[in-house]
Design a protein around this motif. Sequence first.
Motif, PDB file in Angstrom:
ATOM      1  N   ILE A 104     -32.065 -45.607  -4.801  1.00 30.90           N
ATOM      2  CA  ILE A 104     -31.976 -45.639  -6.268  1.00 30.90           C
ATOM      3  C   ILE A 104     -30.552 -45.237  -6.598  1.00 30.90           C
ATOM      4  CG2 ILE A 104     -32.803 -44.578  -8.406  1.00 30.90           C
ATOM      5  CD1 ILE A 104     -35.455 -44.026  -7.069  1.00 30.90           C
TER       6      ILE A 104
ATOM      7  N   THR B 227     -27.112 -44.594  -9.220  1.00 29.57           N
ATOM      8  CA  THR B 227     -26.955 -43.787 -10.435  1.00 29.57           C
ATOM      9  C   THR B 227     -27.403 -44.556 -11.671  1.00 29.57           C
ATOM     10  OG1 THR B 227     -25.066 -42.765  -9.368  1.00 29.57           O
ATOM     11  CG2 THR B 227     -25.314 -42.356 -11.696  1.00 29.57           C
TER      12      THR B 227
ATOM     13  N   LEU C 190     -31.043 -44.506 -11.810  1.00 31.10           N
ATOM     14  CA  LEU C 190     -31.501 -43.156 -12.136  1.00 31.10           C
ATOM     15  C   LEU C 190     -31.498 -42.957 -13.647  1.00 31.10           C
ATOM     16  CD1 LEU C 190     -32.178 -40.260 -10.993  1.00 31.10           C
ATOM     17  CD2 LEU C 190     -29.765 -39.761 -11.367  1.00 31.10           C
TER      18      LEU C 190
ATOM     19  N   PRO D 173     -35.855 -40.227   2.217  1.00 29.21           N
ATOM     20  CA  PRO D 173     -34.456 -40.193   1.780  1.00 29.21           C
ATOM     21  C   PRO D 173     -34.308 -40.338   0.265  1.00 29.21           C
ATOM     22  CG  PRO D 173     -34.783 -41.804   3.553  1.00 29.21           C
ATOM     23  CD  PRO D 173     -36.136 -41.317   3.151  1.00 29.21           C
TER      24      PRO D 173
ATOM     25  N   ASP E  65     -35.159 -36.959  -1.221  1.00 28.45           N
ATOM     26  CA  ASP E  65     -34.045 -36.027  -1.003  1.00 28.45           C
ATOM     27  C   ASP E  65     -32.997 -36.214  -2.080  1.00 28.45           C
ATOM     28  OD1 ASP E  65     -35.368 -35.293   1.245  1.00 28.45           O
ATOM     29  OD2 ASP E  65     -34.009 -36.293   2.662  1.00 28.45           O
ATOM     30  N   ARG E  66     -32.697 -37.483  -2.342  1.00 27.09           N
ATOM     31  CA  ARG E  66     -31.669 -37.809  -3.326  1.00 27.09           C
ATOM     32  C   ARG E  66     -32.106 -37.410  -4.732  1.00 27.09           C
ATOM     33  NH1 ARG E  66     -27.304 -41.340  -3.165  1.00 27.09           N
ATOM     34  NH2 ARG E  66     -26.661 -40.492  -1.208  1.00 27.09           N
ATOM     35  N   LEU E  67     -33.362 -37.730  -5.076  1.00 26.92           N
ATOM     36  CA  LEU E  67     -33.857 -37.437  -6.432  1.00 26.92           C
ATOM     37  C   LEU E  67     -33.844 -35.945  -6.719  1.00 26.92           C
ATOM     38  CD1 LEU E  67     -36.843 -39.902  -6.991  1.00 26.92           C
ATOM     39  CD2 LEU E  67     -34.568 -39.992  -8.000  1.00 26.92           C
TER      40      LEU E  67
ATOM     41  N   GLN F 170     -31.593 -34.030  -6.176  1.00 27.95           N
ATOM     42  CA  GLN F 170     -30.266 -33.656  -6.672  1.00 27.95           C
ATOM     43  C   GLN F 170     -30.040 -34.124  -8.105  1.00 27.95           C
ATOM     44  OE1 GLN F 170     -27.275 -34.887  -3.720  1.00 27.95           O
ATOM     45  NE2 GLN F 170     -28.905 -34.598  -2.226  1.00 27.95           N
ATOM     46  N   SER F 171     -31.072 -34.625  -8.749  1.00 26.01           N
ATOM     47  CA  SER F 171     -30.922 -35.083 -10.138  1.00 26.01           C
ATOM     48  C   SER F 171     -31.860 -34.275 -11.027  1.00 26.01           C
ATOM     49  CB  SER F 171     -31.289 -36.554 -10.233  1.00 26.01           C
ATOM     50  OG  SER F 171     -32.689 -36.708 -10.223  1.00 26.01           O
ATOM     51  N   ASP F 172     -31.809 -34.542 -12.340  1.00 26.54           N
ATOM     52  CA  ASP F 172     -32.700 -33.844 -13.273  1.00 26.54           C
ATOM     53  C   ASP F 172     -34.023 -34.567 -13.449  1.00 26.54           C
ATOM     54  OD1 ASP F 172     -30.760 -31.939 -13.765  1.00 26.54           O
ATOM     55  OD2 ASP F 172     -29.830 -33.139 -15.348  1.00 26.54           O
TER      56      ASP F 172
END
Lengths: 542, 542
Positions: free
Chosen positions: B482, B484, B487, B512, B515-517, B519-521
Amino acid sequence: MLAWLKNYRRALLPGDISAGIVVAMMMIPQGMAYALVAGLPPVTGIYASILPPIVYAIFGTSMTQSVGPMAIVSLMTAAIVGQMAPAGSGLYSVLAAQLALVSGGVLLLCGLLRLGFLANFFSRPVMSGFTVGSALVIAGGQLKPLLGADLPHWHGPSAALGLGSVLLLVLARSHLAHLLRACGMKAPGAEMATRLAPMFVVVFGLLLVQALGLEAMGVQTTGKVPSGLPQLNLAMSSRHWQQLVQPGLLVGFVIFLISMSAAQSLALKRNEKLASNHELVGLGAANVASMLSGAFPVTGSMSRSAVNFAAGAQTPLASVITAALLAMALVAPTGWLALLPMPVLAATIIVAVLGMLELDTLRTAWRYDRGDALAWFASGAGVVVLGVEAGVLVGVALSMGTLIWRASRPHIAVLGRIPGSEHFRNIERYSADTRPELLALRIDANLFFGNSEAVQQRIEDELRGHPQARNLVLVMSAVSSIDTSALFALSELNQSLCRRGIGLHLAEVKGPVMDRLRQSDLLHALNGEVFLSIDIADKKLQ
Amino acid sequence: MLAWLKNYRRALLPGDISAGIVVAMMMIPQGMAYALVAGLPPVTGIYASILPPIVYAIFGTSMTQSVGPMAIVSLMTAAIVGQMAPAGSGLYSVLAAQLALVSGGVLLLCGLLRLGFLANFFSRPVMSGFTVGSALVIAGGQLKPLLGADLPHWHGPSAALGLGSVLLLVLARSHLAHLLRACGMKAPGAEMATRLAPMFVVVFGLLLVQALGLEAMGVQTTGKVPSGLPQLNLAMSSRHWQQLVQPGLLVGFVIFLISMSAAQSLALKRNEKLASNHELVGLGAANVASMLSGAFPVTGSMSRSAVNFAAGAQTPLASVITAALLAMALVAPTGWLALLPMPVLAATIIVAVLGMLELDTLRTAWRYDRGDALAWFASGAGVVVLGVEAGVLVGVALSMGTLIWRASRPHIAVLGRIPGSEHFRNIERYSADTRPELLALRIDANLFFGNSEAVQQRIEDELRGHPQARNLVLVMSAVSSIDTSALFALSELNQSLCRRGIGLHLAEVKGPVMDRLRQSDLLHALNGEVFLSIDIADKKLQ
């Protein structure tokens, strides 16, 4: 087309009327200011705000989009026409209108060819970087009118007026709504007053210049604004058609990008549906109308559309009312418009584009995906260093580059059996059992030309790491499409494995992918089988 | 670098020597012919075949690639330099070498910046269409030397010689190997003789011209070929640097594309590994060497590399041997090279590029994916109509356009429960049960800027079709990334659903991606939950 008019209900009228009035009040100084950014006489900015939005109301699909002059498109106009004609010349005006015609034609053509998907050529971080870079360039270009002279010199009274206006506008933006609410005004009214602050500041500046006789001290004003509606303009420079094709493509593309991103974010708020191909036609027709008005390229503007939306616009009738009010303003005596002080107009532009300095995208990208954050910077730097025209191409290249770069690193997992179960999982994330004779790889990406080479290489690498493998099973559960390039790559892989005596099997192939593969020779030539699941494959290939 | 030399074993030598000799014999007429395509003196084609392959042997990674003049790159050289200098002038030669330097510099820079993934910017059908279009343009350009005059006129003896050579070469290609095998020759020898047919035809033509005195009748020959090795060339036109930047980028890109596709298909046959960034450096250095030799842009050639491979080349030593033999040929008396008849050389070019008229890709694409077949045609037409230089840009635009167009139509399935099981499947393909309050959508594509808008729209459409839905579950089993932009689109969707009181849930999110999500709100703001499986989600959301 005009579906909104057929279903018009009286209940929608109050919202449309109030939005129409608010946007018209906003449009007078803004239109004139953006005409100045484009290097044109201020009145053309008002011309660009009459016929184009009416035409867009007929052909467009957004209910709240406000079409007219917009900072970035004006900047592009100045950059392009400025290379072909001296500023202030008759040719300059002719070419600006002609650029609107060419851009409009490009948009119409793209709409008829149903190329609405082109709006997807810019990634969000690249668009955000592009916008911020453009805002900086526009603000930089307004320093001279703001200060009345080139840096580092300045003209005292102009600079005082300009910087004072900037201060007032910034304070209004940050504190006015709060202040008015504290004084008992209701929230919507207070917010509306804040949105109209630029107009009040301009009127205040005008009165100040007159009261203190600042004009005699050298403060520049807009100068005579001709009264009356725009005349039908058909002037064109036949020598310049060819030179305008490429810039027209770029301007058309940017018009579409900017307008779509504004319209989409508004449509989402009311769950409305946009049709991108109709939008292309609507914007194209609006630009042709702008040419006929003797104006310059126009587009939907995020900030103005948001005001339109917030002021209660329900349908494009709001834009038609705005246009009618602006037409009336031109028919009425326009002497007072000549007296608008340039430093104040420059201040409104600077503060308006400061609103475009949106760093939220960068902040999110920086945390979420460093590559996207770098693309943001590169895109912004592209505009600042190479100019807004080349910046668009840099933006496309960056978006596509990021895409291909990511595609060239597909995620592929080696699968193993979760002991005692039918489930197979990534051996790096789960403790799962593998057999040396069987290599099971799950490909976590659609297969296409951008990654088929990388997938091939990765498979070869895994085979080198599993020298005893006699069977390779590609688990296709995450593969939703395989393009022709990837089909060839799979065929080549199949031939290569065939020569080496390694079986190539597929498992968990999705329905649509299987339907497609049946139209190729791959399944026929496959040096192995297609299994329903990796579990079955593992059991059969003992 | 030179890893092959460190591990060199004596057993490899016979193959390298035989390949070196065969390619050298092929290179003399071919190099001269491609120099003519580039609009340059024939000897420069041999210069381009000495130092560049030696330099490539040092820096490149392919074991069997043969670097030197190549038809399409020569055509581009002629198209670019022909706009800047009169044919045959000293400036023309200088600019051709300078173009090699600029292209080489571009390639070196890209290699150092690790931009090897750029080779993925062309889809296979687009590359194939581009190649076929270029072949047609090259063949068309050889009609005049073939017939000794412009169409529809022709010069009798030249045309007879030229058309006769074409006939001979075509027959040799289709029947010679078969004939020789029938006469008792072994298969590899027979194939080699077929590959060398152009050289035999050229020698035969030369003898014929001498025997019949055709030169006196107006048949053109190559003219004097200077004896001796190429001198170190440092001549440059300082006025033309800027004009050469953009063409240099395009030529560098095409050099890389052509060489990589040749090297990859050979590497696959022997399971060798290529490093695209090293290839960029190898090709860049080879082009700088070509400039120093006073030649023109060079690249790896598919047809010549295939000969090298088939003749037994094991390592780049084969290319070094070829280069040494060509250098010896230049040091020896070169008088006979002046006598090569132009119509015969033109015939070898025409028959060589006929081999590039590969329609297999088109045929497969036509059956498998009509969009890719259209891209093939558009790419070929782009080269024929707009020229080879613009054709490259058309090719990039088509590849990217197809990609974005496909991305704009993502596959999304409404899922239902297979009665009595834990499994959920596409309701269009299986008879599965759904509940009106719960809408489960499986997104079958990685989410990125190219499809996030379309996914958003599709979700809204489905929600309109399921007005009773209180919960939306996005099944992410096929989503491996996904970006930016996507997102942001998900966050906006979340806000929009939140306003409408509809829960947004995620299910089967890959490791994976999760893991990435984190790091987002998004997960924090999510108006719903993240479920391990759609089965669990369905049970909990009763």
